[in-house]
Design an enzyme around this catalytic site. Sequence first.
Site, PDB file in Angstrom:
ATOM      1  N   HIS A 277      -9.877  -5.380  -3.427  1.00 15.31           N
ATOM      2  CA  HIS A 277      -8.504  -5.518  -3.017  1.00 15.31           C
ATOM      3  C   HIS A 277      -8.559  -5.837  -1.627  1.00 15.31           C
ATOM      4  O   HIS A 277      -9.289  -5.140  -0.572  1.00 15.31           O
ATOM      5  CB  HIS A 277      -7.647  -4.212  -2.858  1.00 15.31           C
ATOM      6  CG  HIS A 277      -8.308  -2.832  -2.531  1.00 15.31           C
ATOM      7  ND1 HIS A 277      -9.363  -2.294  -3.416  1.00 15.31           N
ATOM      8  CD2 HIS A 277      -8.294  -2.212  -1.392  1.00 15.31           C
ATOM      9  CE1 HIS A 277      -9.594  -1.226  -2.379  1.00 15.31           C
ATOM     10  NE2 HIS A 277      -9.235  -1.084  -1.445  1.00 15.31           N
TER      11      HIS A 277
ATOM     12  N   ASN B 271     -12.431  -3.407   2.477  1.00 12.45           N
ATOM     13  CA  ASN B 271     -13.726  -2.301   2.478  1.00 12.45           C
ATOM     14  C   ASN B 271     -14.596  -2.320   1.362  1.00 12.45           C
ATOM     15  O   ASN B 271     -14.278  -2.483   0.164  1.00 12.45           O
ATOM     16  CB  ASN B 271     -12.778  -1.135   2.471  1.00 12.45           C
ATOM     17  CG  ASN B 271     -12.189  -0.742   3.673  1.00 12.45           C
ATOM     18  OD1 ASN B 271     -12.718  -0.879   4.811  1.00 12.45           O
ATOM     19  ND2 ASN B 271     -11.129  -0.127   3.757  1.00 12.45           N
TER      20      ASN B 271
ATOM     21  N   ASP C  39       0.959  -1.279  -0.262  1.00  9.18           N
ATOM     22  CA  ASP C  39       0.061  -0.098  -0.077  1.00  9.18           C
ATOM     23  C   ASP C  39       1.119   1.145   0.115  1.00  9.18           C
ATOM     24  O   ASP C  39       2.018   1.251   0.639  1.00  9.18           O
ATOM     25  CB  ASP C  39      -0.868  -0.015   1.149  1.00  9.18           C
ATOM     26  CG  ASP C  39      -1.951   0.947   0.986  1.00  9.18           C
ATOM     27  OD1 ASP C  39      -3.164   0.503   1.135  1.00  9.18           O
ATOM     28  OD2 ASP C  39      -1.852   2.331   1.192  1.00  9.18           O
TER      29      ASP C  39
HETATM   30  P1  5GP Z   1      -9.837   1.111   0.247  1.00  8.63           P
HETATM   31  O1  5GP Z   1      -9.850   2.443   1.151  1.00  8.63           O
HETATM   32  O2  5GP Z   1     -10.478   1.482  -0.885  1.00  8.63           O
HETATM   33  O3  5GP Z   1      -9.915   0.119   1.038  1.00  8.63           O
HETATM   34  O4  5GP Z   1      -8.041   1.316   0.219  1.00  8.63           O
HETATM   35  C1  5GP Z   1      -7.468   1.820  -0.886  1.00  8.63           C
HETATM   36  C2  5GP Z   1      -6.030   1.615  -0.762  1.00  8.63           C
HETATM   37  O5  5GP Z   1      -5.501   1.824  -1.980  1.00  8.63           O
HETATM   38  C3  5GP Z   1      -5.471   2.746   0.482  1.00  8.63           C
HETATM   39  O6  5GP Z   1      -5.082   2.129   1.584  1.00  8.63           O
HETATM   40  C4  5GP Z   1      -4.524   3.523  -0.560  1.00  8.63           C
HETATM   41  O7  5GP Z   1      -3.239   3.773   0.451  1.00  8.63           O
HETATM   42  C5  5GP Z   1      -3.981   2.653  -1.627  1.00  8.63           C
HETATM   43  N1  5GP Z   1      -3.592   3.195  -2.789  1.00  8.63           N
HETATM   44  C6  5GP Z   1      -4.320   4.463  -3.477  1.00  8.63           C
HETATM   45  N2  5GP Z   1      -3.546   4.613  -4.516  1.00  8.63           N
HETATM   46  C7  5GP Z   1      -2.398   3.716  -4.613  1.00  8.63           C
HETATM   47  C8  5GP Z   1      -1.509   3.697  -5.453  1.00  8.63           C
HETATM   48  O8  5GP Z   1      -1.376   4.340  -6.434  1.00  8.63           O
HETATM   49  N3  5GP Z   1      -0.549   2.635  -5.282  1.00  8.63           N
HETATM   50  C9  5GP Z   1      -0.720   1.834  -4.005  1.00  8.63           C
HETATM   51  N4  5GP Z   1       0.272   0.968  -4.091  1.00  8.63           N
HETATM   52  N5  5GP Z   1      -1.701   1.953  -3.223  1.00  8.63           N
HETATM   53  C10 5GP Z   1      -2.568   2.672  -3.357  1.00  8.63           C
END
Ligand code: 5GP
Length: 113
Positions: free
Chosen positions: A99, A86, A30
């Site tokens: 994810h 999530n 992440d």
């Molecule tokens: P969500 O909030 O949708 O469950 O999680 C999305 C996750 O993706 C977040 O923890 C965020 O930090 C991560 N994330 C967002 N953009 C990127 C990116 O460009 N690369 C990586 N490796 N992680 C990302």
Amino acid sequence: MSDCLFCRIVAGEIPADVVRRGDRTLAFRDIAPQAPVHVLVVPRVHHDDVTSLQLDPDLLHEVVAEAAAVAEQEGLSAAGWRLLFNTGADAGQTVFHVHAHVLGGEPLGALRG
Ligand code: 5GP
Ligand code: ZN
């Protein structure tokens, strides 16, 4: 989906710190880790969320199996780790390519902090 961030990471169009490559999955760190180990496991094909992913039980299993393999590889198996999907606005989902978050490396506390 060319406008999907994680489809673009899977395609190699956006760089990521990849920790495991499966035939149908990819695991990468992440970008804003919430724990010492914070890895995301995604299917290579696009699903919006786990509600969609669970319609393909074999693929759901591959994502979870890869998450367990990441935990083992990162040395989390003995101490424990958290697996989190999530789903939707109230859960704070921000990337709508499903994810699994693999979190660990320290005591994580209660789910709501
Ligand atoms: P969500 O909030 O949708 O469950 O999680 C999305 C996750 O993706 C977040 O923890 C965020 O930090 C991560 N994330 C967002 N953009 C990127 C990116 O460009 N690369 C990586 N490796 N992680 C990302
Ligand atoms: Zn996608």
